[in-house]
Design a protein around this motif. Structure first.
Motif, PDB file in Angstrom:
ATOM      1  N   THR A  24       0.874  -1.166   0.000  1.00  0.00           N
ATOM      2  CA  THR A  24       0.000   0.000   0.000  1.00  0.00           C
ATOM      3  C   THR A  24       0.916   1.223   0.000  1.00  0.00           C
ATOM      4  O   THR A  24       2.137   1.077   0.076  1.00  0.00           O
ATOM      5  CB  THR A  24      -0.890   0.024   1.257  1.00  0.00           C
ATOM      6  N   THR A  25       0.323   2.394  -0.072  1.00  0.00           N
ATOM      7  CA  THR A  25       1.158   3.594  -0.114  1.00  0.00           C
ATOM      8  C   THR A  25       2.052   3.676   1.134  1.00  0.00           C
ATOM      9  O   THR A  25       1.697   3.170   2.198  1.00  0.00           O
ATOM     10  CB  THR A  25       0.261   4.847  -0.253  1.00  0.00           C
ATOM     11  N   GLY A  66       0.496   3.149  -3.646  1.00  0.00           N
ATOM     12  CA  GLY A  66       0.187   1.757  -3.358  1.00  0.00           C
ATOM     13  C   GLY A  66       0.037   1.004  -4.674  1.00  0.00           C
ATOM     14  O   GLY A  66      -0.162   1.611  -5.736  1.00  0.00           O
ATOM     15  N   ASP A 107      -2.017  -6.663   3.489  1.00  0.00           N
ATOM     16  CA  ASP A 107      -1.388  -5.392   3.081  1.00  0.00           C
ATOM     17  C   ASP A 107      -0.037  -5.253   3.746  1.00  0.00           C
ATOM     18  O   ASP A 107       0.167  -5.770   4.844  1.00  0.00           O
ATOM     19  CB  ASP A 107      -2.211  -4.210   3.621  1.00  0.00           C
TER      20      ASP A 107
END
Ligand SMILES: NC(=O)C1=CN([C@@H]2O[C@H](COP(=O)(O)OP(=O)(O)OC[C@H]3O[C@@H](n4cnc5c(N)ncnc54)[C@H](OP(=O)(O)O)[C@@H]3O)[C@@H](O)[C@H]2O)C=CC1
Ligand SMILES: O=C1O[C@H](COP(=O)(O)O)[C@@H](O)[C@H](O)[C@H]1O
Length: 514
Positions: free
Chosen positions: A296-297, A307, A469
């Protein structure tokens, strides 16, 4: 193994592509500059883009200037090289265009005393591999007098079924011993060095087994994201992109038995036995042994990065994994019970490929008061970007009576080589030109690797395993930790280009677990 230098023509399909520019032309130039190919050779580049000879040669020159480890030599040497490079624009799907290609190859061969050795390199989208192999035969290019060889880029199929189908098509035009399936990790100096380290040092081989080794960790971490390769990566993911090939190849090199001879097939036979012993997980077991993640970012070197789902050409709800970690077992006499932890991912904190062999700890004896501070010996094989190895031992701290401190013996493989050691593609093209397929993937390796990977993919496709994630700039999802904690293991610290330091866990003379 290797033949002596012979004249040859290389037909490079995909000559205007990214790989050709970044890796293949620089590699060919380095081989020429180092005098490692016969003075009579030629390269016929094939692409779709219409361009003339001069424009193509300029493109080759620019890519070598930008990406080669060697600078372009002024004068005659450069003219000699570039004068051997031709270009033809054609659509590889159109079998009629191969007559033109054949004419160009034959014209070059006439200038080489009519010697006809042909190396075909498929640096094309994988969907085109089979078509080109067939069209080369239909176009009469494979009916030459001398040798013919086919180098194929990865991926070789997307699962066992498609790999089999591709192999079947290729085998109608090329014999197995003429097929050179590239896995560029096998061209890396330190991957090749694993055999030498293991089999030429009495120090290692007697303890290279489950009696002395506690666990092995193989990391291939990248800082880059998907870049402009989403159209490929979306269908591949880290499992097919890295695990099916590079990670399993490194595992084989670590685990193989000494070959009966240092010869191609003897070495490949031993590697294949590792894959045969590799424990295959059933679909309902995958969640216990394999973790997948997607970045993800997050922050990389102080910059915010996107992301995965926000990257160009990635579906906003994509479930493609950009990270895989797994616990593997090689069920044979040597390795039974030893966990092999592998992890690979994009957007991780460091670009590094390394293998850590962690030995068992010494017995904790009552009369050895400092045993608690004594950590395990480690052999760290550094593959990229640092090349070399470090052996971590324990020793008495100078000036004390009994304080034990970790010490490290460091070896740098490429520090004394001007311009760095040869690139993987140099090694591999050189091998293929000289008929040495040791560091290429044999068909049975490919098929066994898919047999291991396919159930994992199926379990994921059925949604049996969560996709975790992880923030860009971290070492992957936290969920990975359960893979190691069951065995009371932690990942060891990974160095990239840093100057020599003790791993964080070893500083202050104490082995602490992260
Ligand atoms: N790039 C990388 O870092 C890596 C790539 N690979 C593999 O290498 C191979 C090539 O990848 P890459 O260079 O990135 O791909 P690119 O998309 O950059 O290049 C593709 C090449 O194929 C040519 N081409 C496409 N279709 C045709 C056609 N119908 N007829 C003739 N030529 C055609 C293109 O010509 P034109 O541009 O003129 O249209 C171009 O030269 C792939 O198998 C990939 O998986 C493997 C590892 C890393
Ligand atoms: O084959 C591939 O390898 C590269 C990583 O290679 P390295 O030599 O830089 O370690 C990876 O980025 C790419 O996705 C994959 O296709």
């Amino acid at each position: 193994m290797r033949e002596s230098k012979q004249p040859f023509v290389m037909v490079l399909f995909g000559a205007t592509g990214d790989l050709a520019k970044r890796k293949l032309f620089p590699a060919l130039y380095a081989l020429y500059r180092d005098g490692l190919v016969h003075e009579h050779f030629a390269i016929v580049g094939v692409g779709r883009s219409e361009m003339g000879q001069a424009e193509f040669r300029k493109m080759v020159q620019d890519s070598i200037a930008k990406h080669s480890r060697l600078s372009i030599a002024e004068g005659q040497a450069w003219e000699n090289f570039i004068g051997r490079v031709d270009y033809v624009a054609l659509d590889v799907n159109n079998s009629e265009t191969y007559a033109l290609l054949r004419q160009m190859v034959e014209a070059r061969e006439k200038t080489m005393d009519d010697t006809s050795n042909r190396l075909f390199y498929l640096s094309l989208a994988p969907e085109l591999f089979g078509t080109v192999a067939t069209n080369l035969r239909l176009g009469g290019l494979t009916q030459n007098q001398g040798w013919k060889r086919l180098i194929i880029e990865k991926p070789f199929g997307k699962d066992l079924e498609s790999a089999r189908a591709l192999n079947e098509v290729i085998s109608q035009s090329f014999r197995e011993e003429e097929v050179y399936r590239i896995d560029h990790y096998l061209g890396k100096e330190m991957v090749q060095n694993i055999e030498m380290l293991r089999f030429t040092n009495m120090l290692f081989e007697p303890v290279w087994n489950n009696r002395y080794i506690d666990n092995v960790q193989i990391t291939a971490s990248e800082t880059l994201g998907v870049e402009d390769r989403a159209s490929y990566y979306e269908h591949s993911g880290a499992l097919r992109d890295m695990v099916q090939n590079h990670m399993l190849q490194m595992l084989m090199m670590v685990c193989m038995e000494p070959p009966s001879k240092f010869e191609t097939e003897a070495i490949r036979d031993e590697k294949v036995k590792v894959l045969r012993s590799l424990r295959r997980y059933a679909e309902d077991e995958i969640s216990q042994y394999v973790v997948r993640g997607q970045y993800t970012t997050g922050e990389m070197k102080g910059q915010q990065v996107l992301g995965y789902r926000d990257e160009a050409n990635v579906a906003p709800d994509s479930d493609t994994e950009t990270f895989v970690a797994a616990k593997l077992y090689v069920n044979n006499f040597r390795w039974s019970g030893v966990p092999f932890f592998i992890r690979t991912g994009k957007r991780m904190p460091k670009k590094a490929t390394e293998i850590v062999v962690q030995f068992k700890e010494v017995p904790l004896l009552n009369n050895f008061t400092h045993a608690g501070a004594v950590g395990p010996n480690l052999l760290v094989i550094r593959i990229h970007p640092m090349e070399g190895m470090t052996l971590y031992l324990n020793a008495k701290k100078p000036g004390t009576d009994d304080k034990v401190v970790p010490i490290a013996m460091d070896f740098c493989n490429n520090c004394d080589i001007e311009g760095g050691s040869p690139e993987a593609y140099e090694r591999l093209i050189h091998d293929a030109v000289h008929g040495d397929s040791t560091f290429f993937t044999r068909w049975d390796e490919v098929s066994l690797a898919w047999k291991f990977v396919d159930p994992i993919r199926r379990a994921w496709d059925k949604g049996l395993v969560p996709l975790h994630d992880y923030q860009a700039g971290t070492w992957g999802p936290k969920a990975v930790n359960f893979l190691l904690s069951e065995d009371d293991v932690n990942w060891w610290y990974v160095r990239d280009n840093e100057a020599f330091t003790l791993p964080a866990q070893m500083q202050d003379g104490v082995f602490s677990r992260r």
